[in-house]
Structure formats: structure tokens, C-alpha cells
Design a protein around this motif. Structure first.
Motif, PDB file in Angstrom:
ATOM      1  N   THR A  68       5.338   3.559   8.790  1.00  0.00           N
ATOM      2  CA  THR A  68       5.388   2.449   7.849  1.00  0.00           C
ATOM      3  C   THR A  68       6.835   2.068   7.590  1.00  0.00           C
ATOM      4  O   THR A  68       7.758   2.809   7.933  1.00  0.00           O
ATOM      5  CB  THR A  68       4.676   2.800   6.527  1.00  0.00           C
ATOM      6  N   LYS A  70       9.617   0.146   4.698  1.00  0.00           N
ATOM      7  CA  LYS A  70      10.007  -0.490   3.446  1.00  0.00           C
ATOM      8  C   LYS A  70      11.443  -0.962   3.619  1.00  0.00           C
ATOM      9  O   LYS A  70      12.361  -0.139   3.698  1.00  0.00           O
ATOM     10  CB  LYS A  70       9.915   0.477   2.263  1.00  0.00           C
ATOM     11  N   GLY A  71      11.633  -2.251   3.700  1.00  0.00           N
ATOM     12  CA  GLY A  71      12.980  -2.773   3.925  1.00  0.00           C
ATOM     13  C   GLY A  71      13.544  -2.269   5.241  1.00  0.00           C
ATOM     14  O   GLY A  71      12.941  -2.456   6.303  1.00  0.00           O
ATOM     15  N   TYR A 129       3.166   1.790   3.062  1.00  0.00           N
ATOM     16  CA  TYR A 129       3.846   1.338   1.845  1.00  0.00           C
ATOM     17  C   TYR A 129       3.123   0.124   1.303  1.00  0.00           C
ATOM     18  O   TYR A 129       2.810  -0.823   2.033  1.00  0.00           O
ATOM     19  CB  TYR A 129       5.295   0.986   2.152  1.00  0.00           C
ATOM     20  N   ASN A 130       2.842   0.145  -0.016  1.00  0.00           N
ATOM     21  CA  ASN A 130       2.200  -0.976  -0.700  1.00  0.00           C
ATOM     22  C   ASN A 130       3.250  -1.737  -1.511  1.00  0.00           C
ATOM     23  O   ASN A 130       3.699  -1.252  -2.559  1.00  0.00           O
ATOM     24  CB  ASN A 130       1.095  -0.461  -1.627  1.00  0.00           C
ATOM     25  N   PRO A 131       3.675  -2.923  -1.066  1.00  0.00           N
ATOM     26  CA  PRO A 131       4.718  -3.661  -1.792  1.00  0.00           C
ATOM     27  C   PRO A 131       4.258  -4.174  -3.149  1.00  0.00           C
ATOM     28  O   PRO A 131       5.086  -4.478  -4.003  1.00  0.00           O
ATOM     29  CB  PRO A 131       5.046  -4.821  -0.842  1.00  0.00           C
ATOM     30  N   HIS A 132       2.948  -4.232  -3.370  1.00  0.00           N
ATOM     31  CA  HIS A 132       2.434  -4.777  -4.629  1.00  0.00           C
ATOM     32  C   HIS A 132       2.689  -3.833  -5.803  1.00  0.00           C
ATOM     33  O   HIS A 132       2.857  -4.297  -6.936  1.00  0.00           O
ATOM     34  CB  HIS A 132       0.933  -5.075  -4.503  1.00  0.00           C
ATOM     35  N   GLU A 134       4.878  -0.996  -5.145  1.00  0.00           N
ATOM     36  CA  GLU A 134       6.053  -0.248  -4.677  1.00  0.00           C
ATOM     37  C   GLU A 134       5.762   1.247  -4.559  1.00  0.00           C
ATOM     38  O   GLU A 134       6.528   2.098  -5.001  1.00  0.00           O
ATOM     39  CB  GLU A 134       7.249  -0.498  -5.604  1.00  0.00           C
ATOM     40  N   LYS A 155       6.521   7.272  -5.210  1.00  0.00           N
ATOM     41  CA  LYS A 155       7.438   6.135  -5.220  1.00  0.00           C
ATOM     42  C   LYS A 155       8.593   6.342  -4.248  1.00  0.00           C
ATOM     43  O   LYS A 155       9.214   5.397  -3.801  1.00  0.00           O
ATOM     44  CB  LYS A 155       7.989   5.922  -6.638  1.00  0.00           C
ATOM     45  N   ASP A 180      -2.320  -9.499   1.507  1.00  0.00           N
ATOM     46  CA  ASP A 180      -1.297 -10.291   0.819  1.00  0.00           C
ATOM     47  C   ASP A 180      -1.666 -10.575  -0.631  1.00  0.00           C
ATOM     48  O   ASP A 180      -0.779 -10.752  -1.482  1.00  0.00           O
ATOM     49  CB  ASP A 180      -1.088 -11.633   1.550  1.00  0.00           C
TER      50      ASP A 180
END
Length: 568
Positions: A68, A70-71, A129-132, A134, A155, A180
Motif C-alpha cells: 500500500t 501513503k504519499g 491505507y484508508n485516506p478517509h 488516515e 495510524k 472514493d
């Protein structure tokens, strides 16, 4: 006050009880300077150019990868079965240079594998990773401890993970998908409904809606989205390891199909809705080696069980498992983690080179520099790993079996001591041994052992382990007033002494195991003497999954026991 006195009395009783079973420091086996050196011909024949790197990116038993992002941070996890700690986790900023940052399941409250066989425990972890919110999630199946399907979350993957949350569904290989709009789903492999099984290996893929607040699937929302595989009329087996991706408004379901051995493959479906219907691509599989000539050079096989991610160059990449059999077709290094670029210029993703013989090296993503083996990054190719056991903690590459390493292994100023359990390598219980994965077909591993066994019940040395019923043991024990170095082969639970030699236990012994393809040799040296062989060249057949069964690669262990069952 009464409670404080009671706790002091309990503590004193525990100390007294332990004093009767814990050996004095001078009686414990002391291991110094472990060295592992890989020497595979394929890396000598394929040196890297400045813009290249090797695949597999994780050599040895690192199967079922999931990845996964994240950034600019990538995180990758693998299956760990009965190993403890469980689910190794790695970090990268570029998909080439990886560091191990720990394990997801590193506490007994998370991992209960103390009675798990080598082919049980943790299967097919999925990290996402779930951006909703974090939050990172790791969802997996734990065939042990009464867990079943579980999810843990954090986290920050460097700061530890929650205790497991049991999930209310059957089947294996669960994976999460976050849409989304914030809605969440779980997909997984399962058996067909009772009475609807059509053939051996017939499996299905199901999907559930997932409540992110309660961390649970929503009852009654389950739906079958794939029955059997790409074409059920052809009786495909073991559709599993599903992942859902969203691109340009469409949903893509990618799964492994064909079983995790020679017929393994990766297939792809698409839909306009996360819950289907899913239509298979016209050209499947998108990754497999099963159709290629068996005698191809530098053979890579069993490719599948993949996961996709967008790379730092904007291009997609896929991590997957495959094996590299040795010269006699053995699978001693197990299922390893490979990577390939993915062409997603059309409707469906396709692994570049994934249907051709997989090559040992790849072009790096644009702008990336190969630092493997430097600055703390995991090495690959031919490399040397040396551990003098001089730090404050064990290297993450050392693993236990069925229980925490800290319960028996202590790093001291002089080296590594192992406080032996009254269990043996043959038992399905926690054992007092530290293991390092075999990562090459050709390798040398050695360690210096200072040890004087106090009785015939005591033994310490090296083991080459495939599972509790298939292994080599190379250790020091005692018979009467004499001390012996003994080499024992165990096949299907039946143990045979290959050779033994009387030694001076007052002098430290260098123990060495070497392998060249399927030939293993066990050597020893004392003082300034040269290495002597014990037992000649031995077959590595019992260290291969095609002989022993299961899903793990061979392990090299530093082992001690106070319940020695070797009969001299």
C-alpha cells in the motif's frame, strides 16, 4: 498493603520456581558471530548496470506480498504462518530500496500460534491505507488461537498495531477496499454454498460491505461476485487472494487462480460497481509462468498472488510471489517476493514480462538510485549478513517459532545466549531457536558456539528446518563423560543419525553448513584447526516444500533444548 505483600510473595515464588529450571549463565549455550553468505551463479552471470535492480526484492520465505501507499511511503507485508513475531513489514520510498521496520503482529495478544504447525498460523495478509480516516489496516486469516479472519489497524506502522478484531465471516484471504465516497468493502475467498460444489478446488469470491466505525462486516450484505474463476466450464481451481482497485471510474477485481504451485496465475475482472457483476478480461491470465517450457534457464515458477500500486514515476507496479527452484528442482528458498512493472495503458493491467520467462533484473523507476544492502536497506543478489549479537535488540530478520524470541534469547556482552526450553525441534510447540531464512541455492552459514552440555538432556547447535518433521540437526550433546557433535536427519518424523564425532567441549566450536543446489554439507572446526566435514554431502530434499509439503522455505536455526531426544 495486603495486595502489595501478596504480589511480593507471588514474585518471590516465581523467582524460586524459575531458579530450578533456568540454567546458570555458564551452562547456557553462547552463540557468537553468525555469518550467512549467498553465492548464486545467476547473480554472477547478471551483474547490475547503474539503472538496474534485482527481483526478487525479498529473497527467501517472504510469500503472499501485499503493498500500500501513503504519499511517498510504501509499506509491504508478507505471510508468516507459525513464525513469531508475525507479518514482517517493510518500508520504501521508491519500490527498490526497502527496510524492515518490524512486524505487524509482535505480541501474544495478537498472535496465538503456540500449537500451530508450520503450514498454519498467518495466511495472506492484506495491507491498505484508508485516506478517509488516515488509518492503516492489515486484514488476514489466522489459522490458530481461535481467531479466524481478523483486522488490526494503526495510524503509524512504525508505532505498533492494535489487538486483533475478529471478523464475522468464513473463508480465507480477506482484503479491504475503500471507495472514493468513503464506503468500505471486504472481499475474500470462500467455499461454494453447501451442495453447490462442482469439483475439487471449486472456490468463490465474496464481497461484504464493511462498517469502518464498528470494524465489522455488515450482516446480510454478502454477495458472491466470482464463481470458480474466469471460466467455470474449465473447472478453474482456487480462485483466491482478491484485491479491488478503482481506476477511471471502473472497478477492477484481481485474483490468484490455479493454486499456489505450478499452475498459479493472476487474473483480472472489471465492473461498473464495487459489488459487481464482474466480467473477466478477454485476455487472462495477466501473470503466469505455467505455460512455459519446464527446462528454461534460470527458471522462475509458481508466479501469482499479486498486489498493485502506483510507483514514484507514475507507472503501476505489481508485487507477487514466485519460486526459484534449485538445480534439482527443489523449492528450498520457498516463495519469494518479486516485482514487475505493469502496463495499464489499455483497459486492463498486464504485468510486463509476466507471461515470459521472468528475468533476474529490472530497470529502476526513473530517478531512483539502487542502495540495496547500504544505509540499512535490505540486501539482494549475492550478499553477506553478519550478526555479532552486539546490539541492544535482535535483528528483525531473526524469527522464533510459535512463541516470542524474548522468552529464550538474550543478547549479552559476549554474544547470544539461549535459555533452552524442555521442548525439541520435533514438537509442535514453542521451541528455543532463532531462525534466519535460507535466501540462496548456494550459501554458507556459520556460527561459533561455546557450550558444555551438563547432561545427556542438553543439546545446542544449528538446525536446517523445513518443518517439525523434516530437518537436519547439527549439534553438541553428551553421552556419559564424553561430548559429541552429532548430525541427524529427520524425514517424515523418522530420525536417523548420519554421523557423530567426539569433541572437546571446553573449546568453542565453529559450526558451518554449506549448500550447492541440493547438496548440503555440515562442517566444524575447533581452535585454529581447519574445517572438517561430518557426514559427507547430503540431499536437501527434506528442506523443500515439494517433499515436506506446506508453504514455507527452509530456515537456518540457532537451537538449544533441555529435552534432547537424540539417541547416541
Amino acid at each position: 498493603m495486603k495486595n502489595a505483600v501478596f504480589r511480593m510473595l507471588v514474585l518471590a515464588a516465581l523467582v524460586a520456581a524459575n531458579a530450578s529450571v533456568v540454567k546458570s549463565q555458564q551452562d547456557l549455550p553462547l552463540f557468537k558471530r553468525f555469518t550467512y553468505k549467498g553465492d548464486d551463479q545467476i547473480y554472477k552471470d547478471n551483474p547490475l548496470a547503474a539503472d538496474e535492480f534485482y527481483s526478487p526484492i525479498l529473497q527467501g520465505c517472504y510469500p503472499d506480498p501485499s503493498i500500500t501507499r501513503k504519499g511517498d511511503d510504501y509499506y509491504l507485508v508478507c505471510s508468516s504462518f507459525a513464525f513469531f513475531p508475525g507479518v514482517p513489514i517493510f518500508h520504501s520510498n521508491d519500490l527498490v530500496n526497502w527496510t524492515q521496520i518490524g512486524h505487524v503482529l509482535d505480541r501474544t495478544s495478537q498472535l496465538r500460534v503456540e500449537t500451530a504447525g508450520m503450514a498454519m498460523g498467518i495466511f495472506a495478509p492484506d495491507i491498505l491505507y484508508n485516506p478517509h480516516n488516515e488509518t492503516f489496516y492489515m486484514i488476514t486469516t489466522q489459522f490458530a488461537g481461535g481467531f479466524g479472519n481478523i483486522v488490526v489497524k494503526t495510524k503509524d506502522p512504525r508505532q505498533g498495531w492494535s489487538d486483533p478484531i475478529k471478523l464475522a465471516f468464513d473463508g480465507i484471504d480477506p482484503a479491504l477496499f475503500f471507495d472514493d465516497d468513503g464506503k468500505a468493502y471486504v472481499v475474500h475467498n470462500d467455499a461454494p454454498d453447501k451442495g453447490k460444489e462442482l469439483y475439487e478446488g471449486h472456490r468463490v469470491i465474496k464481497i461484504w460491505e464493511y462498517d469502518v466505525e464498528k470494524d465489522q462486516v455488515i450482516a446480510g450484505t454478502d454477495q458472491l461476485i466470482v464463481d470458480g474463476g474466469v471460466a467455470i466450464t474449465k473447472k478453474p481451481i482456487w480462485i483466491e487472494a482478491p484485491h479491488i482497485y478503482k481506476r477511471n471510474g471502473k472497478y477492477y477485481l484481481m485474483c490468484a487462480e490455479g493454486g499456489t504451485a505450478e499452475n498459479h496465475s493472476e487474473v483480472i475482472f472489471s465492473s461498473d460497481h464495487p459489488k459487481g457483476p464482474y466480467i473477466p478480461a478477454a485476455e487472462n491470465p495477466i501473470l503466469s509462468q505455467r505455460h512455459l517450457p519446464d527446462d528454461r534457464p534460470n527458471k522462475v515458477a509458481w508466479a501469482g498472488h499479486a498486489d498493485l500500486v502506483e510507483g514514484p514515476d507514475g507507472k503501476h507496479y505489481g508485487v507477487f510471489l514466485a519460486i526459484r527452484p534449485n538445480g534439482k528442482g527443489r523449492v528450498n528458498t520457498g516463495r519469494e517476493t518479486f516485482i514487475l512493472p505493469v502496463d495499464w495503458s489499455g483497459e486492463f493491467p498486464v504485468f510486463e514480462g509476466g507471461l515470459e520467462p521472468i528475468q533476474p533484473k529490472l530497470k529502476m523507476p526513473k530517478g531512483v538510485k539502487n542502495l540495496t544492502g547500504k544505509r540499512g536497506f535490505m540486501p539482494n543478489g549475492n550478499f553477506v549478513f553478519e550478526d555479532r549479537f552486539s546490539g541492544n535488540m535482535l535483528d528483525y530478520r531473526w524469527i522464533g517459532l510459535r512463541g516470542p524470541r524474548e522468552e529464550f534469547a538474550v543478547v549479552t556482552a559476549d554474544g547470544l545466549t539461549i535459555n533452552p526450553f524442555a521442548t525439541t525441534i520435533n514438537e509442535v510447540k514453542p521451541i528455543s531457536a532463532l531462525f534466519y531464512r535460507q535466501q540462496h541455492a548456494d550459501f554458507t552459514a556459520s556460527v561459533t558456539l561455546a557450550y558444555t552440555p551438563a547432561s545427556e538432556n542438553d543439546l545446542a547447535g544449528i538446525v536446517c528446518l523445513q518443518k517439525e518433521t523434516y530437518h537436519y540437526l547439527f549439534g553438541i550433546t553428551r553421552k556419559g563423560a564424553d561430548h559429541y557433535l552429532v548430525l541427524q536427519r529427520t524425514e517424515n518424523g523418522e530420525s536417523t543419525i548420519v554421523a557423530r564425532s567426539k569433541i572437546d567441549a571446553n573449546v568453542p566450536v565453529q559450526l558451518q553448513v554449506t549448500a550447492q543446489d541440493d547438496d548440503y554439507q555440515f562442517n566444524y572446526a575447533q581452535g585454529k584447526g581447519a574445517f572438517k566435514n561430518l557426514g559427507g554431502a547430503l540431499s536437501g530434499d527434506i528442506l523443500s516444500t515439494d517433499v515436506a509439503g506446506g508453504f514455507t522455505g527452509a530456515l537456518i536455526g540457532l537451537y538449544a533444548t533441555s529435552a534432547n531426544d537424540v539417541q547416541l
